[in-house]
Design a protein around this motif. Structure first.
Motif, PDB file in Angstrom:
ATOM      1  N   GLN A 107       0.827  -1.207   0.000  1.00  0.00           N
ATOM      2  CA  GLN A 107       0.000   0.000   0.000  1.00  0.00           C
ATOM      3  C   GLN A 107       0.861   1.258   0.000  1.00  0.00           C
ATOM      4  OE1 GLN A 107      -2.203  -1.466   3.422  1.00  0.00           O
ATOM      5  NE2 GLN A 107      -4.111  -1.363   2.266  1.00  0.00           N
ATOM      6  N   GLU A 165       2.337   1.648  -3.538  1.00  0.00           N
ATOM      7  CA  GLU A 165       1.260   2.053  -4.445  1.00  0.00           C
ATOM      8  C   GLU A 165       1.027   3.559  -4.345  1.00  0.00           C
ATOM      9  OE1 GLU A 165      -1.877   2.301  -7.088  1.00  0.00           O
ATOM     10  OE2 GLU A 165      -0.496   0.605  -6.802  1.00  0.00           O
ATOM     11  N   GLU A 167       1.639   6.328  -7.335  1.00  0.00           N
ATOM     12  CA  GLU A 167       0.489   7.162  -7.706  1.00  0.00           C
ATOM     13  C   GLU A 167       0.845   8.636  -7.643  1.00  0.00           C
ATOM     14  OE1 GLU A 167      -3.283   8.489  -8.795  1.00  0.00           O
ATOM     15  OE2 GLU A 167      -2.278   6.554  -9.055  1.00  0.00           O
ATOM     16  N   ALA A 182       3.252  -2.078  -8.214  1.00  0.00           N
ATOM     17  CA  ALA A 182       2.611  -0.786  -8.485  1.00  0.00           C
ATOM     18  C   ALA A 182       2.949  -0.282  -9.883  1.00  0.00           C
ATOM     19  CB  ALA A 182       3.046   0.230  -7.441  1.00  0.00           C
ATOM     20  N   ARG A 216       1.098  -2.238 -12.683  1.00  0.00           N
ATOM     21  CA  ARG A 216      -0.302  -1.819 -12.811  1.00  0.00           C
ATOM     22  C   ARG A 216      -0.443  -0.656 -13.774  1.00  0.00           C
ATOM     23  NH1 ARG A 216      -4.211  -2.284  -8.839  1.00  0.00           N
ATOM     24  NH2 ARG A 216      -4.343  -0.002  -8.674  1.00  0.00           N
TER      25      ARG A 216
END
Length: 404
Positions: A167, A170, A174, A205, A208
């Motif tokens: 998390q 990620e 982002e 991450a 993705r």
């Protein structure tokens, strides 16, 4: 022949007295057996154990977690404890080495007879110690690591408080890609299970978003041998470096990078030890980012943070508030809450059930939610930045740097 009434009365009284004595004896024996079955629990105490780094390059992490947990325990003890029991913590130094973590865990379980283990520090140490705790049926509570293996549904004795490294990475990707348009991202990681956990998170991450890790640098655990990693990453011309490490080698890496004119966006994972990193970097810390898994320790508008600052001032008035000790305090407060829900008839399984089967644990603006197959309480990740004055500030979005 029927006995005279007076004799019958005396005999009945004797029988009743004997029966009461036997019942009392049986009850005391049951309590004695129960106490023997629940290590670390007496009528007036619950004993917890901790194996963490209290010396060596990662000592600030162990000391911070210990400070926070003890602050929460002492806060509870001053209020009378939990169901009349004081909470105590015995801590052993593993220097952030798995072999010592194994020895400490066995000592805490087999010799100290702790009720549960709490506040372990590190992925490699938890990887070594947790199987020993689980095999003995001992709860493993609030480890200071976001490693994914501890979040497996096959580990029912493990209770994670913080968000995972997946998390955190990620959130890093982002923010870098959305806020700054950065897609060429490298990584520096500690060459062990902790570093690999972060590496996997970053790789996941990026994939993705149809991206790949642009360059890789590593260093050995408990060293500051980062010069070759600086050279490897600087040659790659990456725009950002995600760092999975501890504060001393990380600080050395950033200082060497800036000395050589290599100045990408540096983003650290929470395990780095934020306060210790800022102290090590001093003027070289400006603009360094760190993801966090607890609220900002200076934001007293959040009830749990206000409680933390008050309790810290009472327990350790010379200690500076920080992210690591706040995490330890949150773990300690959570333990207090779970013990209260488990009731006075405390068992290890009852404690685990009080965590997983009783809904949301609201600690004061910071909620933890578990379930029968979900052993992680929080999913929250926060972003912070070191300012020019060397202190942290919370940020919502990243912005392009316009000056040195």
């Amino acid at each position: 022949m029927t006995a005279p009434a007076g004799v019958r009365s005396l005999r009945s009284a004797a029988i009743r007295s004997t029966g009461a004595a036997l019942a009392l004896s049986a009850a005391m024996a049951a309590v004695s057996v129960r106490a023997a079955e629940i290590p670390g629990v007496t009528e007036d105490r619950v004993l917890f154990g901790q194996s963490a780094a209290f010396s060596g390059p990662a000592q600030a992490l162990g000391r911070g977690m210990q400070l926070g947990i003890r602050t929460a325990f002492e806060e509870s003890n001053r209020a009378g404890g939990v169901h009349g029991r004081r909470l105590e913590l015995v801590s052993l130094d593993d220097t952030y080495e798995p072999e010592l973590a194994i020895a400490n865990t066995r000592q805490l379980i087999e010799e100290e007879h702790v009720f549960a283990l709490v506040g372990a520090v590190g992925t490699p140490t938890s990887n070594a110690a947790e199987p020993i705790a689980s095999a003995a049926g001992v709860p493993y509570i609030g480890p200071f690591t976001g490693a994914e293996f501890l979040r497996s549904r096959t580990r029912p004795m493990v209770i994670n408080v913080r968000a995972s490294y997946f998390q955190e990475t990620e959130e890093m990707v982002e923010r870098l890609s959305t806020d700054l348009g950065i897609h060429r991202i490298g990584i520096l990681y500690q060459d062990d299970s902790y570093g690999l956990a972060g590496f996997k998170g970053l790789n996941r991450a990026l994939k993705r978003r149809d991206l790949e890790i642009a360059a890789v640098g590593t260093y050995p655990r408990n060293t500051t041998a980062v010069k070759s990693a600086v050279l490897d990453l600087s040659r790659s011309r990456v725009e950002a470096v995600v760092i999975i490490g501890a504060y001393r080698p990380v600080a050395a890496f950033i200082r060497w990078s800036r000395l050589l004119g290599f100045d990408p966006v540096f983003v650290n994972i929470s395990f780095v030890g934020s306060n210790a990193l800022a102290h090590e970097l001093r003027e070289d810390g400006n603009g360094v980012l760190v993801t966090q898994v607890v609220p900002f320790p200076g934001d007293r508008s959040i009830p749990i943070v206000d409680d933390y600052q008050r309790a810290l001032a009472a327990n350790s008035p010379d200690s500076e508030p920080g992210f690591v000790s706040l995490e330890g305090y949150i773990v300690g407060r959570f333990v207090v809450e779970a013990l209260d829900r488990a009731g006075s008839d405390l068992t290890r399984n009852g404690f685990i059930n009080a965590v997983t089967l009783t809904g949301v644990h609201d600690l004061g603006g910071f909620e933890l939610e578990f379930g029968p197959i979900d052993n992680q309480g929080s999913d929250r990740v926060f972003l912070t930045e070191i300012g020019p004055e060397g202190s942290y500030r919370p940020i919502e979005r990243l912005a392009r740097r316009t000056g040195p």
